[in-house]
Design an enzyme around this catalytic site. Structure first.
Site, PDB file in Angstrom:
ATOM      1  CD  GLU A  54       9.045  18.063  50.108  1.00  0.00           C
ATOM      2  OE1 GLU A  54       8.972  17.053  48.456  1.00  0.00           O
ATOM      3  OE2 GLU A  54      10.079  18.542  50.403  1.00  0.00           O
ATOM      4  CD  GLU A 131      13.594  11.464  49.415  1.00  0.00           C
ATOM      5  OE1 GLU A 131      14.648  13.020  48.893  1.00  0.00           O
ATOM      6  OE2 GLU A 131      12.623  11.838  50.232  1.00  0.00           O
TER       7      GLU A 131
END
Length: 421
Positions: A54, A131
């Protein structure tokens, strides 16, 4: 019931479904591709590949650089975004109505012509590792990953969406491309739009997706809820805990009843848990209950963050309120929960982005759009009898407990299970 006015669906020869929910009074539109593939479609050795894909889709194509993609959409004032969940991946844009062709072209480009440039991959790998590190440092987020892994152990549905750092570090461009080629077939995709859109024009624009692979390979393993106990000792100010049970999937006849129960139990300021644990006793700042439905199963869970000395009392209260709820539930409780759910649905109808996403999700899950009046009618059908039935059904499953923080005073799993039995 027929589809709502303004909703149209077409299926292209390659299997791609094109769906629109027209709102002609608006000046904007939301448009995107929803793919029926997510974390639960990964093998253990490739956990994180769906999320990395993604990210990499935006990092350049044969026609556009990564910066060019960002500049092109923002030059017209648009927004481009994406997300990965356990069952879906989405790529979508919000633009002014005349710029829908540009948004479709960009999404088609990134899903068919991404270069997976090696230098871009290394940079984005670093971004995702940051992240993951941020999630590890955020216990009120991390506890949900631990809860998921405990509820669904040793299977894809229990693995983190972000993936594991050691796997993200070694995934190659060829492996990402291979995953995309195997799973991003048109038959498991929906091109959806909401707002000021013309359906026939969007069908014409969908020709841009002609280079998708012939079809997707479906290798999703069935959900196998297990339940159990997960405790992580950390030097924190609070204990973050999630207690849950086997819930119900989207297609279960009791799905709406389970949603109403979760709302009444801990879905708002008037809910039983909020009133008893926060308002009356001041033991928490945040407490809530929620459902996490999937295609073939789901979860109902309660989250709370509390101090080390209060943790045992909070958990005991949660258990007590949950098990007593069926007996003490009133029609007023159910009516408030129904009203909250209906209001949320109807308010969402005012957002083209929400309508676009809901339409895509409904086609992926139910193979048809669900008219709003049908959803509202199903919610209205839930009464005290239905709520008690579904609550008894859910609480009969083996509990799952996950907690992070100073957990030494959290009672044993066996004692917890005894409270709930």
């Amino acid at each position: 019931m027929s589809a709502a006015p303004g909703v149209r669906i077409s299926t292209l020869p390659n299997g791609l479904r094109v769906a629109t929910d027209t709102m002609p009074s608006l000046e904007t539109a939301a448009v995107g591709i929803w793919v029926e593939v997510g974390t639960r479609d990964e093998s253990a050795a490739f956990n994180g590949v769906a999320h990395l894909l993604e990210h990499m889709a935006f990092k350049g194509t044969h026609r556009r650089t990564a910066r060019g993609i960002a500049e092109e959409i923002e030059t017209v004032g648009g927004q481009l975004n994406a997300y990965t969940s356990r069952e879906n991946t989405a790529y979508y844009a919000r633009v002014l109505a005349p710029d829908v062709p540009l948004a479709v072209d960009i999404v088609a480009d990134i899903l068919q012509h991404s270069t997976m440039d090696a230098a871009e991959l290394e940079r984005e790998r670093g971004v995702i590792l940051q992240e993951i590190g941020q999630a590890e440092d955020t216990p009120d987020d991390l506890v949900f990953d631990h809860f998921q892994a405990t509820a669904y152990p040793d299977q894809a549905l229990g693995r983190p969406v972000l993936g594991r750092a050691e796997i993200v570090r070694r995934l190659t461009g060829d492996e990402i491309r291979g995953y995309m080629h195997r799973h991003y077939g048109p038959s498991c995709m929906v091109l959806a739009a909401g707002g000021r859109v013309d359906h026939d024009r969007l069908v014409e624009l969908a020709a841009a997706f002609s280079e998708l692979p012939a079809d997707a390979i479906a290798d999703t393993e069935p959900a196998r809820y297990a339940g159990g106990d997960s405790r992580t000792e950390r030097d924190l100010e609070q204990v973050h805990l999630v207690l849950g049970f086997a819930g119900l999937g989207f297609r279960d006849p009791d799905y709406y009843a389970a949603s109403v129960v979760a709302m009444a139990l801990g879905g708002g300021m008037s809910s039983r848990l909020f009133q008893e644990v926060r308002e009356k006793r001041g033991l928490v700042y945040n407490i809530s209950s929620f459902t996490a439905p999937y295609r073939d199963g789901g979860l109902l869970a309660i989250y709370a963050g509390t101090g080390e000395t209060e943790a045992a009392e909070v958990l005991a209260l949660i258990c007590g309120e949950s098990t007593d709820f069926a007996a003490t539930l009133t029609e007023a409780d159910i009516a408030r929960a129904r009203a909250q759910m209906k209001a949320g649905i109807l308010m969402g109808r005012e957002s083209p982005s929400t309508r676009c996403e809901q339409l895509a999700q409904q086609l992926l899950i139910f193979d048809r759009p669900l008219p709003t009046e049908e959803i509202v009618a199903r919610i209205e059908e839930v009464d005290v009898t239905a709520a008690r039935r579904v609550l008894t059904r859910i609480l009969s499953s083996r509990p799952t407990l996950a907690c992070i923080g100073p957990v030494s005073r959290v009672e044993s799993y066996d004692r917890l299970a005894a409270r709930l039995s």
